[in-house]
Design a protein around this motif. Structure first.
Motif, PDB file in Angstrom:
ATOM      1  N   GLU A 177       0.832  -1.208   0.000  1.00  0.00           N
ATOM      2  CA  GLU A 177       0.000   0.000   0.000  1.00  0.00           C
ATOM      3  C   GLU A 177       0.863   1.253   0.000  1.00  0.00           C
ATOM      4  OE1 GLU A 177      -2.211   3.371   1.359  1.00  0.00           O
ATOM      5  OE2 GLU A 177      -0.677   2.413   2.584  1.00  0.00           O
ATOM      6  N   ARG A 178       1.904   1.261   0.794  1.00  0.00           N
ATOM      7  CA  ARG A 178       2.784   2.434   0.868  1.00  0.00           C
ATOM      8  C   ARG A 178       3.473   2.686  -0.477  1.00  0.00           C
ATOM      9  NH1 ARG A 178       7.191   1.592   4.940  1.00  0.00           N
ATOM     10  NH2 ARG A 178       5.397   1.102   6.205  1.00  0.00           N
ATOM     11  N   ARG A 179       3.967   1.610  -1.094  1.00  0.00           N
ATOM     12  CA  ARG A 179       4.651   1.757  -2.381  1.00  0.00           C
ATOM     13  C   ARG A 179       3.675   2.142  -3.491  1.00  0.00           C
ATOM     14  NH1 ARG A 179       8.748  -2.823  -4.752  1.00  0.00           N
ATOM     15  NH2 ARG A 179       9.064  -1.895  -6.776  1.00  0.00           N
ATOM     16  N   LEU A 180       2.463   1.574  -3.438  1.00  0.00           N
ATOM     17  CA  LEU A 180       1.449   1.916  -4.441  1.00  0.00           C
ATOM     18  C   LEU A 180       1.007   3.364  -4.321  1.00  0.00           C
ATOM     19  CD1 LEU A 180      -0.639  -1.351  -4.353  1.00  0.00           C
ATOM     20  CD2 LEU A 180       0.464  -0.386  -6.373  1.00  0.00           C
ATOM     21  N   ARG A 181       0.963   3.870  -3.102  1.00  0.00           N
ATOM     22  CA  ARG A 181       0.587   5.278  -2.924  1.00  0.00           C
ATOM     23  C   ARG A 181       1.584   6.191  -3.626  1.00  0.00           C
ATOM     24  NH1 ARG A 181      -1.072   7.432   2.764  1.00  0.00           N
ATOM     25  NH2 ARG A 181      -2.705   5.982   2.190  1.00  0.00           N
ATOM     26  N   ARG A 182       2.867   5.903  -3.467  1.00  0.00           N
ATOM     27  CA  ARG A 182       3.886   6.716  -4.151  1.00  0.00           C
ATOM     28  C   ARG A 182       3.759   6.597  -5.667  1.00  0.00           C
ATOM     29  NH1 ARG A 182       8.814   4.313  -2.045  1.00  0.00           N
ATOM     30  NH2 ARG A 182       7.673   3.377  -0.345  1.00  0.00           N
ATOM     31  N   GLU A 183       3.551   5.389  -6.133  1.00  0.00           N
ATOM     32  CA  GLU A 183       3.432   5.162  -7.575  1.00  0.00           C
ATOM     33  C   GLU A 183       2.185   5.839  -8.146  1.00  0.00           C
ATOM     34  OE1 GLU A 183       3.818   1.353 -10.517  1.00  0.00           O
ATOM     35  OE2 GLU A 183       4.517   1.165  -8.461  1.00  0.00           O
ATOM     36  N   GLN A 184       1.088   5.798  -7.387  1.00  0.00           N
ATOM     37  CA  GLN A 184      -0.143   6.449  -7.831  1.00  0.00           C
ATOM     38  C   GLN A 184       0.046   7.958  -7.876  1.00  0.00           C
ATOM     39  OE1 GLN A 184      -3.394   5.975  -5.129  1.00  0.00           O
ATOM     40  NE2 GLN A 184      -4.583   7.561  -6.120  1.00  0.00           N
ATOM     41  N   ASP A 185       0.664   8.525  -6.856  1.00  0.00           N
ATOM     42  CA  ASP A 185       0.910   9.972  -6.847  1.00  0.00           C
ATOM     43  C   ASP A 185       1.775  10.386  -8.030  1.00  0.00           C
ATOM     44  OD1 ASP A 185      -0.587  10.156  -4.556  1.00  0.00           O
ATOM     45  OD2 ASP A 185       1.143  10.291  -3.204  1.00  0.00           O
TER      46      ASP A 185
END
Length: 117
Positions: A90-98
């Motif tokens: 979730e943390r890594r996906l948040r960065r990728e989504q941003d």
């Protein structure tokens, strides 16, 4: 990346944390089943199974849209299988989504990336 990719990443991100929580609760219920008369494993197993299937479906969509390398795609699958790994995903996906949203806005506003020049 475009906004559809960001949306696919967001869906995967939103299901990754609940999937991780359900996995941990299922493990606790399994221990309680063996040590006490409390038996919530059938219910939590169904909840976790549903969330895991959603995770896999959203992972396939995100992998298709984001064009991840095999290593990145495999990392997200491993995070779904490890207890608590969904929190790291979730943390890594948040960065990728941003990053995907920022890139889509920059493209829409006509800002050229220095790498593209």
């Amino acid at each position: 990346m475009d906004l559809r990719t960001a949306t696919a990443l967001r869906r995967l991100r939103l299901v990754s944390a609940p999937e991780a929580v359900s996995f941990l609760v299922l493990l606790v219920c399994s221990v309680l089943r063996r040590t006490t008369d409390f038996d919530a494993v059938p219910v939590m197993g169904a909840v976790h199974g549903f969330l895991f299937v959603l995770y896999v479906l959203f992972w396939l969509d995100a992998w298709n849209r984001a064009r991840w390398q095999l290593k990145t795609g495999a990392w997200y699958v491993v995070m779904a299988v490890l207890p608590g790994g969904g929190f790291f995903a979730e943390r890594r996906l948040r960065r990728e989504q941003d990053n995907a949203v920022i890139a889509a806005r920059a493209r829409r506003e006509g800002i050229v990336n220095a790498r593209e020049v």
